[in-house]
Write a protein that holds these residues in place. Structure first.
Motif, mmCIF file in Angstrom:
data_model
loop_
_atom_site.group_PDB
_atom_site.id
_atom_site.type_symbol
_atom_site.label_atom_id
_atom_site.label_comp_id
_atom_site.label_asym_id
_atom_site.label_seq_id
_atom_site.Cartn_x
_atom_site.Cartn_y
_atom_site.Cartn_z
ATOM 1 N N GLU A 198 -99.580 67.394 69.724
ATOM 2 C CA GLU A 198 -100.158 66.168 69.227
ATOM 3 C C GLU A 198 -101.749 66.401 69.051
ATOM 4 O O GLU A 198 -102.368 66.044 68.067
ATOM 5 N N GLN A 202 -103.125 66.355 65.202
ATOM 6 C CA GLN A 202 -104.101 65.009 64.911
ATOM 7 C C GLN A 202 -103.410 64.313 63.692
ATOM 8 O O GLN A 202 -104.284 63.900 62.963
ATOM 9 N N ASN A 203 -102.099 64.303 63.712
ATOM 10 C CA ASN A 203 -101.578 63.541 62.641
ATOM 11 C C ASN A 203 -101.670 64.048 61.100
ATOM 12 O O ASN A 203 -101.386 63.445 60.068
ATOM 13 N N THR A 205 -100.775 66.769 58.142
ATOM 14 C CA THR A 205 -99.490 67.131 57.497
ATOM 15 C C THR A 205 -99.920 68.743 57.459
ATOM 16 O O THR A 205 -101.080 69.140 57.351
ATOM 17 N N THR A 212 -91.150 67.807 67.200
ATOM 18 C CA THR A 212 -91.608 66.475 67.877
ATOM 19 C C THR A 212 -90.990 66.220 69.089
ATOM 20 O O THR A 212 -89.684 66.139 69.411
#
Length: 279
Positions: A198, A202-203, A205, A212
């Motif tokens: 995570e 940090q989101n 791509t 996940t």
């Protein structure tokens, strides 16, 4: 499966037990050990070798993990939780090692010029199943995609993963390695790696695919079997199973030229980690 059984049925097994060396025994030393044994066994300088090892508070990263967009932030997560980290010299992704995780390596000669890769995996799967045959459970080998370091030879009971198998091949030697989460919380280990990814992503791509993670798909053998097991308990099961397959095994340490080989391989893995991690 008969070919996999044949890998376990060696005339002699040499056993190197490094499961109780304590926190000063580092993971980089283990990778140098297996490379040394692969070379020695592959050159017929040593009998097929089974090695056991435990490392304290260490996360072993794959090369792909070093491509995380926010790697330095992710590594700080591990440091804050009191974990060391290294990058392995074989494939795969991040795994957690601690005093409740027993690692086993089986090192064979590739005498048939190409032991099929699945045959090596099957041999380790069969050994683990034999170790726990007195429990009324089905140990499956299949990918648990929401675990850390998912692969087609994840070992699970009731779809909860407790082990993963990998392979390393050098100079006519094959090392098949498994980590067994013996005790402690499998989901807590998974939460550490979940947080690592995570923070590392940090989101953003990435051209690389990272798992996940769902912590609840991972557990320890003690949790799954309903019986508190120690590393020593599982070591005894390991040795009993090995003896059942081979009939003869003997304890050993590195011998003769293996010490020189080990020093060379250790220098290589240390240098490689410095380059990969930019230390």
């Amino acid at each position: 499966m008969e070919k996999a059984y044949a890998l376990l049925r060696q005339e002699k097994w040499r056993v190197i037990d490094q499961s109780s060396l304590g926190p000063m025994f580092e993971a980089l030393q283990s990778f140098a050990m297996d490379d040394t044994l692969c070379t020695a066994v592959g050159a017929s300088q040593s009998d097929p070798t089974a090695r056991s090892w435990v490392h304290h508070q260490t996360v072993v990263l794959g090369i792909q993990d070093t491509k995380l967009p926010f790697l330095s932030d992710a590594l700080k997560v591990l440091e804050e939780e009191g974990f060391h980290y290294i990058v392995r010299n074989s494939g795969g992704l991040a795994v957690v090692l601690d005093e409740g995780v027993l690692n086993l390596s089986l090192v064979f000669p590739d005498s048939e010029k190409g032991i099929d890769i699945n045959r090596g995996y099957d041999a380790m799967w069969l050994l683990v199943k034999d170790m726990f045959k007195d429990f009324n459970v089905d140990i499956e080998a299949k990918e648990i995609s929401e675990s850390y370091c998912p692969g087609s030879y994840d070992l699970s009971i009731g779809d909860q993963k407790f082990a993963g198998i990998s392979q390393r091949r050098i100079r006519n030697g094959v090392a098949v390695q498994v980590y067994l989460c013996v005790n402690g919380s499998g989901s807590e280990r998974a939460r550490l790696i979940q947080r690592f990814y995570e923070v590392g992503l940090q989101n953003e791509t990435s051209k690389f695919t990272f798992p996940t993670i769902k912590p609840e798909v991972m557990a320890s053998l003690s949790e799954l079997l309903g019986e508190e097991l120690s590393i020593q308990d599982v070591m005894l099961r390991f040795l009993q199973s090995l003896k059942g397959f081979s009939g003869e095994f003997y304890g050993s340490t590195l011998q003769g030229e293996e010490y020189t080989m080990y020093e060379t391989y250790y220098e290589r893995v240390v240098d490689r980690n410095k380059k990969v991690l930019g230390v």
